[in-house]
Design an enzyme around this catalytic site. Structure first.
Site, PDB file in Angstrom:
ATOM      1  N   ARG A 112      31.515  34.440  60.665  1.00 38.82           N
ATOM      2  CA  ARG A 112      31.295  33.982  62.034  1.00 38.82           C
ATOM      3  C   ARG A 112      32.149  34.763  63.023  1.00 38.82           C
ATOM      4  NH1 ARG A 112      28.246  29.446  62.594  1.00 38.82           N
ATOM      5  NH2 ARG A 112      27.568  28.538  60.608  1.00 38.82           N
ATOM      6  N   ALA A 156      41.974  34.079  37.479  1.00 41.07           N
ATOM      7  CA  ALA A 156      41.271  34.890  36.475  1.00 41.07           C
ATOM      8  C   ALA A 156      41.097  36.330  36.944  1.00 41.07           C
ATOM      9  CB  ALA A 156      39.911  34.262  36.168  1.00 41.07           C
ATOM     10  N   SER A 181      41.552  19.694  52.191  1.00 39.93           N
ATOM     11  CA  SER A 181      42.044  21.053  52.442  1.00 39.93           C
ATOM     12  C   SER A 181      41.604  21.620  53.786  1.00 39.93           C
ATOM     13  CB  SER A 181      41.559  21.990  51.330  1.00 39.93           C
ATOM     14  OG  SER A 181      40.143  22.053  51.298  1.00 39.93           O
ATOM     15  N   CYS A 207      34.570  65.423  52.917  1.00 46.87           N
ATOM     16  CA  CYS A 207      33.263  65.207  52.293  1.00 46.87           C
ATOM     17  C   CYS A 207      32.330  66.370  52.603  1.00 46.87           C
ATOM     18  CB  CYS A 207      32.657  63.887  52.766  1.00 46.87           C
ATOM     19  SG  CYS A 207      32.112  63.890  54.487  1.00 46.87           S
ATOM     20  N   GLU A 211      38.776  63.806  59.796  1.00 43.43           N
ATOM     21  CA  GLU A 211      38.778  65.208  60.199  1.00 43.43           C
ATOM     22  C   GLU A 211      38.083  65.394  61.538  1.00 43.43           C
ATOM     23  OE1 GLU A 211      37.982  65.177  55.670  1.00 43.43           O
ATOM     24  OE2 GLU A 211      37.742  63.843  57.397  1.00 43.43           O
ATOM     25  N   ALA A 230      47.254  16.400  47.663  1.00 41.67           N
ATOM     26  CA  ALA A 230      47.088  15.767  46.357  1.00 41.67           C
ATOM     27  C   ALA A 230      45.743  15.060  46.216  1.00 41.67           C
ATOM     28  CB  ALA A 230      48.228  14.778  46.126  1.00 41.67           C
TER      29      ALA A 230
END
Length: 371
Positions: free
Chosen positions: A219, A301, A180, A88, A54, A176
């Site tokens: 970083r 999960a 990574s 607000c 606003e 495998a």
């Protein structure tokens, strides 16, 4: 000049809001129109500590009036401010939006969605009491979709949850043999570090700590530590090694232990984080933005528990064959049970190149557009 209906003005406000980034603060857009619907100004919230949408729109209009006699002649009492979220009515890092609207002399307000955040809400009633013509909440579909997961997080008293996923074209997070670093490019990693810099905490599992020994720092582009650092959080039952890199994390005081929550249940972990006093890096009352960085079973999960509000996927143009999956353990046995996501246009998304990689921005499809 463009002349807008209330609906078209709110559509434009949503488009402006989507130029921002998701997180602890909601995406909000605002559009100011003249009595005939002529577009006067557009505003959006750019992040914590900056002008709210606003005030941003009103500042843009004030600047326009200094150089445009036609704009200067418009009576603010006849203008309408269209906002995707109720203004607000409290003072935080910035003043209340209700004060900015009243000070500008705006006569009419249309807002799409009620603000659910207690003392931060209530602005519509304040403006009505001040004599403004206030309409809302209108239930504008685009505005509802804009903040659906943020409002859900606030309603349940939990942090907004972002998840991060780096993978190959065939969905692997590692080769495998477990290697990574690095699948994705420096451009993708720089973006991921920028995301780290705006969250309160990062969650990884004990498996990631043991396999990768991550630092979990944020970083800057030059590789130096960012001025604001997220708090490292580890979930799982295995011990954090004495020499683990995250024990020297800059968000921890000398000798302070990382926050280790001995549970595999995302709901339990989330409740413990929400109840933890901090201190949190962004100076709020509690942890309001959480980043999940894995590994594969941890991410699965949180997704299965429907506790991920947005997903950043960094995909390298690489095949890893019999590599390790980026997400592992989702109980999907048929297409009908697939966990579906929808493109998220915020932050320049939903898809854009980052160096040779592709960044995809997603949010849960089950929540999109729902109240």
């Amino acid at each position: 000049m463009e002349h807008l209906t209330d609906e078209a003005a709110m559509d434009l406000a949503v488009a402006a809001a989507l130029e921002g980034v998701r997180g602890a603060n909601p995406l909000v857009g605002a559009v100011l129109t003249a009595p005939d619907g002529q577009l006067l100004a557009v505003g959006r919230h750019r992040g914590a500590g900056t002008l709210h949408a606003e005030a941003d729109a009103l500042a843009a209009w004030a600047a326009l009036r200094e150089t445009d006699p036609q704009a200067a002649a418009v009576d603010p009492a006849a203008c309408t401010l269209h906002v995707t979220l109720e203004p607000c009515d409290h003072t935080g890092r910035t003043g209340p939006c209700t004060g900015a609207v009243r000070a500008a002399g705006i006569g009419r307000l249309v807002y799409a969605v009620a603000d659910p955040t207690g003392t931060s809400g209530g602005g519509a009633q304040t403006l009505r009491a001040a004599g403004l013509d206030v309409s809302g909440p209108t239930g504008h579909a685009g505005s509802l979709a804009l903040t659906d997961r943020w409002r859900r997080a606030r309603a349940t008293g939990r942090p907004f949850v972002t998840a991060h996923l780096a993978q190959s074209l065939d969905g692997c997070a590692a080769a495998a043999d477990g290697t990574s670093q690095w699948i994705t490019s420096p451009a993708s990693r720089a973006h991921a570090h920028a995301v780290r810099g705006r969250v309160d905490a990062i969650v990884v599992g004990t498996g990631t700590v043991l396999a990768d020994d991550p630092r979990l720092t944020a970083r800057d582009d030059d590789g130096s530590l960012a001025s604001v650092q997220p708090v490292p959080v580890v979930m799982g039952h295995r011990r954090i090694p004495a020499g683990a890199a995250l024990r020297g994390h800059p968000a921890l005081a000398a000798g302070e232990e990382p926050l280790h929550l001995r549970s595999h249940d995302p709901a339990e972990v989330l409740a413990a984080i929400a109840a933890h006093p901090g201190p949190w890096p962004h100076g709020r009352g509690g942890c309001e933005h959480l980043l999940i960085e894995g590994g594969p079973t941890v991410l699965a999960a949180w997704i299965a528990a429907d506790l991920v509000d947005e997903l950043h996927v960094y995909t390298a143009p690489t095949f890893l064959g019999a590599g390790l999956p980026a997400v592992s353990g989702l109980a999907v046995d048929t297409l009908a049970h697939a966990v579906r996501w929808t493109p998220d246009s915020a932050e320049g998304g939903p898809v854009r190149p980052l160096g040779p990689d592709t960044w995809t921005h997603l949010r849960p499809a089950t929540a999109a557009g729902k109240e």
